[in-house]
Scaffold this motif. Structure first.
Motif, PDB file in Angstrom:
ATOM      1  N   VAL A  24       0.876  -1.177   0.000  1.00  0.00           N
ATOM      2  CA  VAL A  24       0.000   0.000   0.000  1.00  0.00           C
ATOM      3  C   VAL A  24       0.914   1.228   0.000  1.00  0.00           C
ATOM      4  O   VAL A  24       0.858   2.077   0.895  1.00  0.00           O
ATOM      5  CB  VAL A  24      -0.943  -0.018   1.229  1.00  0.00           C
ATOM      6  CG1 VAL A  24      -2.071   1.004   1.024  1.00  0.00           C
ATOM      7  CG2 VAL A  24      -1.538  -1.393   1.442  1.00  0.00           C
ATOM      8  N   THR A  25       1.805   1.262  -0.984  1.00  0.00           N
ATOM      9  CA  THR A  25       2.782   2.357  -1.050  1.00  0.00           C
ATOM     10  C   THR A  25       2.817   2.882  -2.475  1.00  0.00           C
ATOM     11  O   THR A  25       2.694   2.104  -3.415  1.00  0.00           O
ATOM     12  CB  THR A  25       4.204   1.825  -0.728  1.00  0.00           C
ATOM     13  OG1 THR A  25       4.512   0.775  -1.649  1.00  0.00           O
ATOM     14  CG2 THR A  25       4.283   1.288   0.684  1.00  0.00           C
ATOM     15  N   ILE A  58       0.916  -6.898   4.655  1.00  0.00           N
ATOM     16  CA  ILE A  58       0.470  -5.549   4.304  1.00  0.00           C
ATOM     17  C   ILE A  58       1.523  -4.547   4.732  1.00  0.00           C
ATOM     18  O   ILE A  58       1.890  -4.476   5.912  1.00  0.00           O
ATOM     19  CB  ILE A  58      -0.897  -5.250   4.964  1.00  0.00           C
ATOM     20  CG1 ILE A  58      -1.946  -6.261   4.437  1.00  0.00           C
ATOM     21  CG2 ILE A  58      -1.339  -3.811   4.709  1.00  0.00           C
ATOM     22  CD1 ILE A  58      -3.299  -6.199   5.131  1.00  0.00           C
ATOM     23  N   GLY A  59       2.037  -3.766   3.775  1.00  0.00           N
ATOM     24  CA  GLY A  59       3.098  -2.814   4.071  1.00  0.00           C
ATOM     25  C   GLY A  59       2.813  -1.426   3.539  1.00  0.00           C
ATOM     26  O   GLY A  59       2.355  -1.283   2.410  1.00  0.00           O
ATOM     27  N   GLY A  60       3.111  -0.420   4.377  1.00  0.00           N
ATOM     28  CA  GLY A  60       2.875   0.963   3.972  1.00  0.00           C
ATOM     29  C   GLY A  60       4.155   1.752   3.774  1.00  0.00           C
ATOM     30  O   GLY A  60       4.115   2.944   3.508  1.00  0.00           O
ATOM     31  N   GLU A  61       5.305   1.098   3.957  1.00  0.00           N
ATOM     32  CA  GLU A  61       6.591   1.775   3.751  1.00  0.00           C
ATOM     33  C   GLU A  61       7.409   0.947   2.782  1.00  0.00           C
ATOM     34  O   GLU A  61       7.710  -0.210   3.042  1.00  0.00           O
ATOM     35  CB  GLU A  61       7.378   1.892   5.068  1.00  0.00           C
ATOM     36  CG  GLU A  61       8.760   2.505   4.871  1.00  0.00           C
ATOM     37  CD  GLU A  61       9.781   2.142   5.966  1.00  0.00           C
ATOM     38  OE1 GLU A  61       9.515   1.223   6.781  1.00  0.00           O
ATOM     39  OE2 GLU A  61      10.852   2.783   5.989  1.00  0.00           O
ATOM     40  N   GLU A  73       2.338   8.743  10.738  1.00  0.00           N
ATOM     41  CA  GLU A  73       0.962   9.099  10.358  1.00  0.00           C
ATOM     42  C   GLU A  73       0.640   8.588   8.965  1.00  0.00           C
ATOM     43  O   GLU A  73      -0.417   7.990   8.734  1.00  0.00           O
ATOM     44  CB  GLU A  73       0.772  10.627  10.403  1.00  0.00           C
ATOM     45  CG  GLU A  73       0.892  11.249  11.780  1.00  0.00           C
ATOM     46  CD  GLU A  73       2.331  11.293  12.301  1.00  0.00           C
ATOM     47  OE1 GLU A  73       3.266  11.283  11.469  1.00  0.00           O
ATOM     48  OE2 GLU A  73       2.507  11.301  13.544  1.00  0.00           O
ATOM     49  N   GLU A  74       1.568   8.799   8.036  1.00  0.00           N
ATOM     50  CA  GLU A  74       1.331   8.384   6.645  1.00  0.00           C
ATOM     51  C   GLU A  74       1.233   6.865   6.568  1.00  0.00           C
ATOM     52  O   GLU A  74       0.356   6.307   5.908  1.00  0.00           O
ATOM     53  CB  GLU A  74       2.461   8.895   5.750  1.00  0.00           C
ATOM     54  CG  GLU A  74       2.378   8.446   4.287  1.00  0.00           C
ATOM     55  CD  GLU A  74       1.099   8.883   3.595  1.00  0.00           C
ATOM     56  OE1 GLU A  74       0.532   9.916   4.007  1.00  0.00           O
ATOM     57  OE2 GLU A  74       0.646   8.167   2.666  1.00  0.00           O
ATOM     58  N   GLU A  75       2.158   6.188   7.290  1.00  0.00           N
ATOM     59  CA  GLU A  75       2.153   4.721   7.240  1.00  0.00           C
ATOM     60  C   GLU A  75       0.845   4.168   7.805  1.00  0.00           C
ATOM     61  O   GLU A  75       0.217   3.282   7.224  1.00  0.00           O
ATOM     62  CB  GLU A  75       3.359   4.169   8.013  1.00  0.00           C
ATOM     63  CG  GLU A  75       3.681   2.716   7.704  1.00  0.00           C
ATOM     64  CD  GLU A  75       4.991   2.249   8.335  1.00  0.00           C
ATOM     65  OE1 GLU A  75       5.934   3.058   8.493  1.00  0.00           O
ATOM     66  OE2 GLU A  75       5.053   1.052   8.670  1.00  0.00           O
ATOM     67  N   LEU A  76       0.396   4.747   8.925  1.00  0.00           N
ATOM     68  CA  LEU A  76      -0.870   4.297   9.533  1.00  0.00           C
ATOM     69  C   LEU A  76      -2.047   4.547   8.593  1.00  0.00           C
ATOM     70  O   LEU A  76      -2.917   3.680   8.419  1.00  0.00           O
ATOM     71  CB  LEU A  76      -1.100   5.019  10.868  1.00  0.00           C
ATOM     72  CG  LEU A  76      -0.229   4.565  12.035  1.00  0.00           C
ATOM     73  CD1 LEU A  76      -0.351   5.536  13.205  1.00  0.00           C
ATOM     74  CD2 LEU A  76      -0.609   3.149  12.458  1.00  0.00           C
ATOM     75  N   ALA A  77      -2.056   5.718   7.981  1.00  0.00           N
ATOM     76  CA  ALA A  77      -3.170   6.089   7.086  1.00  0.00           C
ATOM     77  C   ALA A  77      -3.278   5.099   5.933  1.00  0.00           C
ATOM     78  O   ALA A  77      -4.370   4.817   5.437  1.00  0.00           O
ATOM     79  CB  ALA A  77      -2.964   7.506   6.563  1.00  0.00           C
ATOM     80  N   PRO A 101       7.079   0.847  16.201  1.00  0.00           N
ATOM     81  CA  PRO A 101       6.262   0.299  17.305  1.00  0.00           C
ATOM     82  C   PRO A 101       4.818   0.791  17.279  1.00  0.00           C
ATOM     83  O   PRO A 101       3.897   0.016  17.495  1.00  0.00           O
ATOM     84  CB  PRO A 101       6.987   0.800  18.564  1.00  0.00           C
ATOM     85  CG  PRO A 101       8.393   1.036  18.133  1.00  0.00           C
ATOM     86  CD  PRO A 101       8.312   1.491  16.708  1.00  0.00           C
ATOM     87  N   GLU A 102       4.621   2.078  16.967  1.00  0.00           N
ATOM     88  CA  GLU A 102       3.242   2.603  16.965  1.00  0.00           C
ATOM     89  C   GLU A 102       2.404   1.913  15.882  1.00  0.00           C
ATOM     90  O   GLU A 102       1.218   1.635  16.077  1.00  0.00           O
ATOM     91  CB  GLU A 102       3.248   4.111  16.683  1.00  0.00           C
ATOM     92  CG  GLU A 102       4.134   4.931  17.599  1.00  0.00           C
ATOM     93  CD  GLU A 102       5.559   5.105  17.064  1.00  0.00           C
ATOM     94  OE1 GLU A 102       6.140   4.130  16.507  1.00  0.00           O
ATOM     95  OE2 GLU A 102       6.104   6.216  17.197  1.00  0.00           O
TER      96      GLU A 102
END
Ligand SMILES: Nc1nc2[nH]c(SCCc3ccc(S(N)(=O)=O)cc3)nc2c(=O)[nH]1
Length: 279
Positions: A24-25, A58-61, A73-77, A101-102
């Motif tokens: 998801v990047t 699932i990866g955002g980075e 914030e961006e990764e969580l979104a 960690p978050e």
């Protein structure tokens, strides 16, 4: 044999399972960010579940060579909405590909069952968080960091140095209170390795079994396939399947891939062959 426990779920690893890549990047190396929108990611979730994936990663980075950091914030979104969507499927296992960690905490709260950290929980607070969440964790070897790891990878003995690094990380996590049974190890194909290092690693995968932990490998569509075959990223299926089958034959338990349907079929042929040995 090995099994993963997360909450009230148990996953047997007595034969290799397929982990589907859900990027998801916007800058993913393989899918040109086509899944950067929520809708496309959800379509991919449905597709790979239909095709027989056991785990969704699932990866955002993006952590491909040269990638730069992304904010929490961006990764969580990016990842939380997709995890919530995927969690509606009762039987699927969900892995969050993150080092923060978050993000680990909120991803598990949203329904993730496994933490997949290419930085082996080296970020501040990551070991404590993963230990407190009490879910399976993949510790992967990377030499350097994504921005520079492919500049000049060098080792005296690549497999030994990876074993030594993973052993140190495992000991550190266990000393922090993490049950050893929660740990999965991964040599990190393409993360600070030359073409020669990657193939030596694939050939010597059995040396990782001395650690008596499940092994995850991710070589799908990577440069070790592309550079060897001189193929573009969308022409690396056959090479990726060959690599996946070699890894499975060498004892890998989890195969992280882009092409789920094809890998499931190839694995079925392999498992049928191996099963005939036990009759
Ligand atoms: N556990 C685990 N998680 C992973 N997440 C990723 S993202 C891939 C980043 C990338 C892309 C391309 C190249 S290259 N230069 O070899 O083509 C390297 C790294 N991979 C892995 C992996 O293996 N294990």
């Amino acid at each position: 044999m090995f099994e993963l426990k997360s909450g009230d779920k148990t996953l047997s690893l007595s034969s290799p399972v397929v982990m589907a890549i859900i990027n998801v990047t916007p800058d993913s190396f393989s899918d040109g960010g086509q899944f950067s929108t929520f809708e496309n990611a959800c379509k991919q979730v449905d597709k790979v579940i239909e095709e027989g994936a056991t785990i969704l990663d699932i990866g955002g980075e993006s952590t491909r060579p040269g990638a730069t950091d992304v904010s929490v914030e961006e990764e969580l979104a990016r990842v939380i909405p997709v995890i919530e969507y995927a969690a509606k499927h009762p039987d699927i296992w969900i892995s969050i590909d993150t080092s923060k960690p978050e993000v680990m905490e909120k991803a598990v709260a949203a329904g993730a069952h496994i933490i997949n950290d290419v930085r082996a929980l080296q970020a501040p607070g990551a070991v404590a968080m993963a230990t407190n969440l009490d879910v399976p964790v993949c510790l992967m070897h990377m030499q350097g960091k994504p921005e520079t790891m492919q500049d000049n990878p060098s080792y005296d003995n690549v497999i030994q140095q990876i074993v030594d690094f993973l052993s140190l990380r495992i000991d550190y996590c266990v000393a922090a209170g993490m049950p050893r049974e929660n740990i999965i190890i991964d040599p990190g194909f393409g993360f600070g390795k030359t073409l020669a290092h990657n193939y030596e690693l694939l050939a010597k995968l059995p040396e990782l079994h001395s650690m008596h932990l499940p092994v995850l490998i991710g070589l799908s569509r990577k440069s070790m396939i592309g550079d060897l075959l001189q193929r573009n990223v969308d022409e690396r299926l056959a090479g990726s399947l060959a690599g996946a089958m070699i890894a499975a034959q060498q004892g890998a338990q989890i195969l992280r891939v882009h092409d789920v349907k094809e890998t499931v079929d190839a694995l079925t042929v392999m498992s049928a062959t191996m099963a005939s040995l036990h009759q």
